[in-house]
Design a protein around this motif. Structure first.
Motif, short mmCIF file in Angstrom:
data_model
loop_
_atom_site.label_atom_id
_atom_site.label_comp_id
_atom_site.label_asym_id
_atom_site.label_seq_id
_atom_site.Cartn_x
_atom_site.Cartn_y
_atom_site.Cartn_z
N ALA A 1 -0.56 8.89 10.65
CA ALA A 1 0.25 9.02 9.61
C ALA A 1 -0.22 10.55 9.03
O ALA A 1 0.57 11.14 8.41
CB ALA A 1 -0.38 8.24 8.37
N CYS B 1 -4.00 1.47 1.33
CA CYS B 1 -2.41 1.83 1.75
C CYS B 1 -2.43 3.19 1.90
O CYS B 1 -2.56 4.16 1.15
CB CYS B 1 -1.60 1.46 0.56
SG CYS B 1 -1.37 -0.44 0.14
N LYS C 1 5.25 2.88 3.19
CA LYS C 1 3.99 2.44 2.75
C LYS C 1 3.42 1.50 3.82
O LYS C 1 4.15 0.38 4.10
CB LYS C 1 4.03 1.92 1.27
CG LYS C 1 2.43 1.69 0.83
CD LYS C 1 2.94 1.10 -0.74
CE LYS C 1 1.82 0.77 -1.42
NZ LYS C 1 1.97 0.38 -2.87
N LEU C 2 1.94 1.82 4.31
CA LEU C 2 1.49 0.99 5.19
C LEU C 2 0.17 0.58 4.76
O LEU C 2 -0.58 1.19 4.40
CB LEU C 2 1.26 1.75 6.60
CG LEU C 2 0.27 1.24 7.75
CD1 LEU C 2 1.20 -0.14 8.17
CD2 LEU C 2 0.26 2.09 8.90
N GLN C 3 0.10 -0.89 4.98
CA GLN C 3 -1.25 -1.39 4.35
C GLN C 3 -2.23 -1.74 5.52
O GLN C 3 -1.77 -2.34 6.64
CB GLN C 3 -0.92 -2.80 3.66
CG GLN C 3 -2.19 -3.21 2.70
CD GLN C 3 -1.91 -4.70 2.00
OE1 GLN C 3 -1.95 -5.67 2.41
NE2 GLN C 3 -1.13 -4.56 1.01
N ASN D 1 6.94 5.01 8.45
CA ASN D 1 8.11 4.01 8.23
C ASN D 1 7.77 3.67 6.47
O ASN D 1 8.29 2.62 6.21
CB ASN D 1 8.02 2.57 9.06
CG ASN D 1 8.35 2.85 10.25
OD1 ASN D 1 9.43 3.45 10.71
ND2 ASN D 1 7.79 2.58 11.24
N SER E 1 -3.87 4.64 13.28
CA SER E 1 -2.91 4.49 12.15
C SER E 1 -3.00 5.61 11.14
O SER E 1 -1.95 6.43 11.06
CB SER E 1 -2.89 3.32 11.12
OG SER E 1 -2.66 2.10 11.90
N GLY F 1 2.60 6.03 6.17
CA GLY F 1 3.16 5.86 7.58
C GLY F 1 4.44 6.61 7.90
O GLY F 1 5.25 6.87 6.87
#
Length: 215
Positions: A95, A49, A56-58, A54, A91, A52
């Motif tokens: 980020a 994780c 938390k991005l997994q 928006n 990603s 990002g």
């Protein structure tokens, strides 16, 4: 939070381990990675994780599932037919490109997403070794030779690999790229700490404590 020492610990290997995992690794005198276990879903073995734009991005590594009821973690193959590596690195760039230290470590991280590795465990060890090099960390670890359900002689950090039933952690705050929008998000991938704290990463990890109790 005070500095504490774990004399010997056992952990599961994860994809770019989170801060709890790395705290246990850094503070342990000797660490053992569980490599004889069965692969289970909903864990950090194939996911990490990050923070990002928006929140938390997994990031998930796709794996090939077999018809077998049980499969050893070390036998799990990555589904490299998917363009997951391109997506994951994009990603990370999105980020952390404005973080203080992404460019400093980019040349070490990028090759991980340009080489095809067949087995998930092998790839995760390669990611681990890359982070160890970035931290200039002298880490003493070994691998299990058989699976034991209990770990009476060592500190058992294997529950930290759980994702769906993640154990909540309380860590010191540090500046994150998007924290003005969503606040501080604890226990993300070690990449989040590395890109934001750089050379201070080890000092940060040495000050933390890991919770193993669900509350």
């Amino acid at each position: 939070m005070g500095f504490w020492i774990v004399m010997k610990s056992i952990l599961h290997l994860a994809y770019f381990p989170n801060i709890a995992h790395f705290t246990a690794l850094v503070q342990g005198k000797s660490s053992v990675f569980e490599v004889c276990d069965n692969y289970t879903k909903q864990t950090y073995r194939n996911r990490t994780c990050i923070y990002g734009a928006n929140g938390k991005l997994q990031l998930n590594i796709p794996v090939n599932h077999t018809q077998k009821e049980r499969q050893l973690y070390k036998d799990v193959k990555i589904a490299n037919d998917y363009k997951w590596q391109i997506q994951h690195f994009k990603s990370l760039e999105s980020a952390y490109k404005t973080s203080p230290f992404f460019e400093y470590y980019e040349d070490e991280l990028k090759p991980l997403f340009e080489v095809k590795i067949e087995y998930l465990m092998d790839f995760n060890f390669k990611c681990l070794e890359t982070i160890i090099e970035c931290l200039q960390l002298s880490l003493n670890y070994t691998k299990t030779k058989q699976y034991n359900t209990s770990a009476n002689t060592v500190q058992d950090f294997r529950p930290l690999v759980q994702c769906k039933k993640e154990i909540p952690q309380q860590f010191e705050t540090y500046t994150q790229v998007f924290d003005a929008k969503y606040g501080f998000i604890p226990n993300l991938s070690i990449i989040d700490l590395l890109c934001n704290e750089g050379p201070n990463t080890l000092t940060y990890l040495e000050r933390q404590s890991v919770n193993l109790v669900k509350f």
